[in-house]
Write a protein that holds these residues in place. Structure first.
Motif, short mmCIF file in Angstrom:
data_model
loop_
_atom_site.label_atom_id
_atom_site.label_comp_id
_atom_site.label_asym_id
_atom_site.label_seq_id
_atom_site.Cartn_x
_atom_site.Cartn_y
_atom_site.Cartn_z
N THR A 1 15.86 -40.29 -13.87
CA THR A 1 16.57 -40.26 -15.16
C THR A 1 17.74 -41.23 -15.21
O THR A 1 18.39 -41.36 -16.24
N THR A 2 18.02 -41.90 -14.10
CA THR A 2 18.87 -43.10 -14.11
C THR A 2 18.23 -44.10 -13.14
O THR A 2 17.43 -43.72 -12.28
N ASN A 3 18.61 -45.36 -13.32
CA ASN A 3 18.15 -46.42 -12.43
C ASN A 3 19.24 -46.67 -11.39
O ASN A 3 20.40 -46.34 -11.61
N GLU B 1 30.81 -39.22 -11.75
CA GLU B 1 29.75 -40.10 -12.25
C GLU B 1 28.93 -40.68 -11.10
O GLU B 1 27.71 -40.81 -11.21
N GLY B 2 29.59 -41.01 -10.00
CA GLY B 2 28.86 -41.50 -8.84
C GLY B 2 27.89 -40.46 -8.31
O GLY B 2 26.75 -40.77 -7.96
N GLY B 3 28.33 -39.20 -8.29
CA GLY B 3 27.45 -38.12 -7.85
C GLY B 3 26.26 -37.94 -8.78
O GLY B 3 25.14 -37.69 -8.34
N LYS B 4 26.51 -38.08 -10.07
CA LYS B 4 25.41 -37.94 -11.04
C LYS B 4 24.38 -39.06 -10.87
O LYS B 4 23.18 -38.82 -10.93
N ASN C 1 23.71 -40.69 -8.19
CA ASN C 1 22.98 -40.42 -6.96
C ASN C 1 21.88 -39.38 -7.19
O ASN C 1 20.73 -39.57 -6.77
N ARG C 2 22.22 -38.29 -7.89
CA ARG C 2 21.23 -37.22 -8.13
C ARG C 2 20.17 -37.64 -9.15
O ARG C 2 18.97 -37.45 -8.92
N ALA D 1 25.75 -40.60 0.71
CA ALA D 1 25.19 -41.32 -0.44
C ALA D 1 26.08 -41.15 -1.67
O ALA D 1 26.31 -42.11 -2.41
N GLU D 2 26.58 -39.94 -1.87
CA GLU D 2 27.45 -39.70 -3.03
C GLU D 2 28.75 -40.49 -2.90
O GLU D 2 29.27 -41.02 -3.90
#
Length: 259
Positions: free
Chosen positions: A251-253, A239-242, A244-245, A9-10
């Motif tokens: 806290t993000t869409n 940023e991609g990892g963030k 995903n988490r 996913a990350e």
């Protein structure tokens, strides 16, 4: 989700952010931009300190994070001058500080204590390109706790009166950041947790600008080019990892807004 699924996913998000990074272009500057919001980054305007100097040392010379805030603020200042020039139908070089006070948009910056102090010191110098009357600075965290001074809290702590003025005046908020962070910013504005605390973000008209220097303005030597490329790749993958988490936390869409 298993560890292998999480890694997959990350990686998928990293590929998505890389694609968005490569394809994004700044929109045209328009006279209906009423607020220029510079998202604070990892450093200070003078580049000499990190955003949390008690925790982190200054970022090394030549690295991406070292110039985050300086490049963003300088871009935001230039944007204020461009909008003023469009409103007055003048060349940007003809714009005075008096023009900006009377006709220019607001530049808003919300950072940590050291970031804000650094910018306040800079704008006291008479050579700073725009007047202090057009600059608002907001405090993110009085105790400089990184958990209270992140991208999400920048949205949540955005001044109520500025959001209301943007909604009532039908003007735009120009969000200024860097290309590597834009994918997450565009997914934070419409995150459930953010809208729950500040629902006005759903009604605000936003445009995004990236403050990255053009290729012509970057160092051309092989060492600098390689160092920058490695730094960008690490930042974009991070940023991609963030995303995903954080998307799992609300806290993000998963989808960007107005991007």
């Amino acid at each position: 989700m298993s560890e292998s699924q999480e890694i997959s996913a990350e990686r998928q998000w990293a590929r998505q952010v890389i694609e968005e990074y490569r394809n994004y272009e700044n929109p045209p500057v328009s006279p209906d931009i009423n607020i220029v919001w510079v998202i604070s980054g990892h450093s200070t305007y003078d580049t000499l300190q990190s955003s949390f100097p008690k925790i982190n040392p200054p970022h090394p010379e030549g690295t991406l994070y070292r110039v985050d805030d300086q490049e963003r603020i300088n871009f935001g200042v230039n944007l204020v001058r461009q909008v003023t020039a469009l409103r007055l139908r003048k060349n940007k070089s003809e714009i005075t500080k008096e023009d900006i006070v009377s006709y220019g948009p607001i530049l808003f910056y919300n950072g940590t204590t050291v970031q804000n102090e650094n910018l306040r010191n800079a704008i006291q110098n008479e050579i700073f390109p725009i007047p202090s009357e057009n600059i608002l600075i907001g405090e993110l965290s009085e105790d400089d706790d990184p958990r209270k001074a992140n991208t999400r809290t920048q949205f949540e702590e955005f001044p109520q009166e500025l959001l209301e003025s943007a909604v009532k005046g039908n003007g735009k908020i120009a969000v200024v950041s860097h290309r590597y962070q834009l994918s997450r910013i565009a997914r934070t504005i419409n995150a459930h947790a953010v809208l729950e605390k500040q629902p006005l973000w759903e009604k605000v008209n936003v445009v995004y600008f990236v403050s990255d220097k053009s290729k012509e303005d970057l160092p051309k030597d092989a060492k600098s080019v390689t160092k920058r490329a490695i730094g960008i790749r690490r930042a974009v993958i991070g940023e991609g990892g963030k995303i995903n988490r954080y998307s799992k936390e609300g806290t993000t869409n998963t989808k960007p807004r107005d991007y």
